[in-house]
Design a protein around this motif. Structure first.
Motif, PDB file in Angstrom:
ATOM      1  N   TYR A 153       1.128  -0.915  -0.481  1.00 29.54           N
ATOM      2  CA  TYR A 153       0.557  -0.394  -0.495  1.00 29.54           C
ATOM      3  C   TYR A 153       1.017   1.167  -0.104  1.00 29.54           C
ATOM      4  O   TYR A 153       1.967   1.037   0.415  1.00 29.54           O
ATOM      5  N   ARG A 154       0.017   2.664  -0.249  1.00 29.28           N
ATOM      6  CA  ARG A 154       1.326   3.952  -0.028  1.00 29.28           C
ATOM      7  C   ARG A 154       1.344   4.114   1.387  1.00 29.28           C
ATOM      8  O   ARG A 154       1.770   4.967   2.156  1.00 29.28           O
ATOM      9  N   ASN A 155       0.663   3.413   2.365  1.00 33.09           N
ATOM     10  CA  ASN A 155       0.358   4.404   4.048  1.00 33.09           C
ATOM     11  C   ASN A 155       1.049   3.257   4.604  1.00 33.09           C
ATOM     12  O   ASN A 155       0.596   3.273   5.830  1.00 33.09           O
ATOM     13  N   THR A 156       2.068   2.448   4.379  1.00 29.03           N
ATOM     14  CA  THR A 156       2.717   1.644   5.357  1.00 29.03           C
ATOM     15  C   THR A 156       4.543   1.884   5.287  1.00 29.03           C
ATOM     16  O   THR A 156       5.206   1.118   5.989  1.00 29.03           O
ATOM     17  N   ALA A 157       4.605   2.929   4.360  1.00 34.22           N
ATOM     18  CA  ALA A 157       6.080   3.098   4.815  1.00 34.22           C
ATOM     19  C   ALA A 157       6.710   3.055   6.606  1.00 34.22           C
ATOM     20  O   ALA A 157       5.869   4.130   6.932  1.00 34.22           O
ATOM     21  N   GLN A 158       7.706   3.566   6.764  1.00 35.65           N
ATOM     22  CA  GLN A 158       8.059   3.517   7.693  1.00 35.65           C
ATOM     23  C   GLN A 158       9.715   5.102   7.834  1.00 35.65           C
ATOM     24  O   GLN A 158      10.369   4.820   6.672  1.00 35.65           O
ATOM     25  N   PRO A 159      10.053   5.554   8.577  1.00 36.42           N
ATOM     26  CA  PRO A 159      11.288   6.528   8.723  1.00 36.42           C
ATOM     27  C   PRO A 159      12.431   5.307   9.181  1.00 36.42           C
ATOM     28  O   PRO A 159      11.929   4.646   9.552  1.00 36.42           O
ATOM     29  N   ASN A 160      13.577   6.647   8.018  1.00 44.39           N
ATOM     30  CA  ASN A 160      14.678   5.505   7.169  1.00 44.39           C
ATOM     31  C   ASN A 160      14.323   4.672   6.989  1.00 44.39           C
ATOM     32  O   ASN A 160      15.974   4.074   6.328  1.00 44.39           O
ATOM     33  N   ASP A 161      13.131   4.207   5.992  1.00 47.27           N
ATOM     34  CA  ASP A 161      13.239   3.575   5.160  1.00 47.27           C
ATOM     35  C   ASP A 161      14.141   4.232   3.848  1.00 47.27           C
ATOM     36  O   ASP A 161      14.426   5.708   3.796  1.00 47.27           O
ATOM     37  N   VAL A 162      14.741   3.650   2.867  1.00 47.58           N
ATOM     38  CA  VAL A 162      15.421   4.317   2.059  1.00 47.58           C
ATOM     39  C   VAL A 162      14.261   3.821   0.780  1.00 47.58           C
ATOM     40  O   VAL A 162      14.271   3.099   0.201  1.00 47.58           O
ATOM     41  N   ILE A 163      14.403   5.648  -0.136  1.00 51.12           N
ATOM     42  CA  ILE A 163      13.326   5.573  -1.339  1.00 51.12           C
ATOM     43  C   ILE A 163      14.274   5.199  -2.681  1.00 51.12           C
ATOM     44  O   ILE A 163      14.897   5.944  -2.624  1.00 51.12           O
ATOM     45  N   LEU A 241       5.160  11.169  -4.730  1.00 53.80           N
ATOM     46  CA  LEU A 241       6.300  10.618  -2.682  1.00 53.80           C
ATOM     47  C   LEU A 241       5.494  12.296  -1.749  1.00 53.80           C
ATOM     48  O   LEU A 241       5.455  11.336  -0.778  1.00 53.80           O
ATOM     49  N   LEU A 242       4.217  12.938  -2.346  1.00 52.30           N
ATOM     50  CA  LEU A 242       3.241  13.878  -1.573  1.00 52.30           C
ATOM     51  C   LEU A 242       2.664  12.588  -0.725  1.00 52.30           C
ATOM     52  O   LEU A 242       2.149  12.746   0.312  1.00 52.30           O
ATOM     53  N   HIS A 243       1.993  11.648  -2.445  1.00 50.30           N
ATOM     54  CA  HIS A 243       1.104  11.082  -2.161  1.00 50.30           C
ATOM     55  C   HIS A 243       1.186  10.034  -0.421  1.00 50.30           C
ATOM     56  O   HIS A 243       0.473   9.731   0.219  1.00 50.30           O
ATOM     57  N   LEU A 244       2.384   9.160  -1.220  1.00 49.93           N
ATOM     58  CA  LEU A 244       2.652   8.454   0.046  1.00 49.93           C
ATOM     59  C   LEU A 244       3.241   8.832   1.322  1.00 49.93           C
ATOM     60  O   LEU A 244       2.816   8.442   2.383  1.00 49.93           O
ATOM     61  N   CYS A 245       4.003  10.339   1.546  1.00 50.05           N
ATOM     62  CA  CYS A 245       4.431  10.299   2.947  1.00 50.05           C
ATOM     63  C   CYS A 245       2.810  10.693   3.821  1.00 50.05           C
ATOM     64  O   CYS A 245       2.827  10.801   4.652  1.00 50.05           O
ATOM     65  N   GLN A 246       2.131  11.539   2.888  1.00 44.70           N
ATOM     66  CA  GLN A 246       0.667  12.321   3.177  1.00 44.70           C
ATOM     67  C   GLN A 246      -0.171  11.416   4.300  1.00 44.70           C
ATOM     68  O   GLN A 246      -0.335  10.987   5.529  1.00 44.70           O
ATOM     69  N   GLN A 247       0.555   9.892   3.534  1.00 40.54           N
ATOM     70  CA  GLN A 247      -0.529   8.355   3.194  1.00 40.54           C
ATOM     71  C   GLN A 247       0.501   8.383   4.694  1.00 40.54           C
ATOM     72  O   GLN A 247      -0.601   6.993   5.952  1.00 40.54           O
TER      73      GLN A 247
END
Length: 341
Positions: A153-163, A241-247
């Motif tokens: 999904y878009r809303n499951t990223a975590q801090p320190n993940d590599v983009i 990127l904005l979509h992914l970070c916001q979610q």
């Protein structure tokens, strides 16, 4: 009355989502807010996405061959399925036609649709046709599937993940600039022949007939990597990127020197006096994949020439910046869309 431009695309989608009733069927796993809706099919998830293309907004038949348009229309939907870490299986195509289109033109459009379905191993299983007073309208729905343990999904990223991003960025936008320039030359003198050199062929191809990155879905699976979040780059890197970070509730730092930009894109950007970084961030229609992985997972991708690490996620959702080699940081803003008159 509220002007649409005050909301922008992200705001409009959120407004619609908030006004939509919650799903009542247990099979509905995910609705509005991702690249595709998600359904429970028992052993795996089903995926469904819909895209609409309107003449004069999304394409210009002055320079877009109908065969390429048909191929690109299917690519739109397939790319959404790939962004969920899934693979496409079926598609429906609906078209609205004005009376100016002969039967042969529709044959050419469907020749491209069939070519894309064959390339992506998709069955064309139906659709609809209707009349239109505003030119050609194409609506594409693609059905896909994904193992439950691989859904992304878009809303499951975590801090320190590599983009990470696949491929290169900005080429489709520069291809559009080349085609628009040739259109203006033609309008001024219909006897002039297009001047599109072989050196610019890649840019034109990226605009007229992009490819969805289903190959990367297979490759990530083969490496045993499930991205923590993923989205396809249709509206430009900044917007996605904005979509992914916001979610996901994160911020992001990306490095301009890491953005993968083809040499032809650099040359054309210089010719048009456009920053290649701006083209990469806001151009759109690249149909590459933007995804995040844990640092330890990225170790398996470091030698992959088709995947580039462009930055990392931060815990501060207000931090979304582009960092230069000199150490300057500039806020990243999505262009969004504007209503055309």
């Amino acid at each position: 009355m509220t002007d649409l431009n005050t909301l922008g695309e992200i705001g409009l989608i959120e407004r619609i989502r908030q006004a939509t009733s919650q799903p009542t069927h247990p099979e509905t796993i995910r609705g509005i807010g991702d690249d595709a809706a998600v359904f429970d099919w028992g052993d795996e998830y089903g995926l469904l996405t819909t895209d609409m293309l309107v003449e004069g907004i999304h394409f210009d038949l002055t320079y877009v061959p109908l065969k390429h348009l048909g191929y690109k229309a299917v690519t739109f939907g397939v790319s959404d399925i790939a962004a969920m870490n899934g693979l496409p299986i079926q598609a429906t195509i609906s078209i609205g036609l004005s009376s100016r289109f002969p039967v042969e033109a529709i044959d050419e459009l469907y020749e491209g649709i069939r070519a894309a379905c064959e390339a992506y191993n998709v069955d064309l299983v139906g659709g609809d046709t209707t009349s239109s007073r505003s030119g050609l309208i194409i609506s594409v729905s693609v059905l896909g599937k994904v193992p439950k343990d691989l859904i992304t999904y878009r809303n499951t990223a975590q801090p320190n993940d590599v983009i990470c991003v696949t491929g290169d960025l900005g080429a489709a936008y520069l291809g559009l600039q080349l085609l628009e320039r040739e259109k203006q030359v033609f309008l001024a003198d219909p006897n002039m022949q297009p001047n599109l050199s072989e050196e610019r062929a890649y840019l034109v191809q990226r605009q007229l007939r992009p490819d969805a990155r289903t190959d990367m879905v297979h490759e990530l699976r083969d490496l045993g990597i499930r991205p923590t979040a993923m989205i396809d780059i249709s509206d430009g890197l900044a917007s996605e990127l904005l979509h992914l970070c916001q979610q996901s509730g994160t911020g992001a730092v990306i490095f301009d020197e890491n953005l993968p930009i083809d040499d032809q894109t650099h040359l054309a950007a210089d010719e048009f006096k456009i920053s290649p970084v701006t083209a990469a961030l806001n151009g759109g229609e690249d149909y590459e994949l933007l995804f995040t992985v844990r640092p330890q997972a990225f170790e398996k991708l470091e030698t992959n020439a088709r995947i580039t690490a462009i930055g990392y996620l931060t815990p501060d959702p207000n931090q979304l910046v582009l960092s230069t080699k000199a150490g300057q940081q500039t806020p990243i803003r999505a262009q969004g869309w504007e209503r055309k008159s």
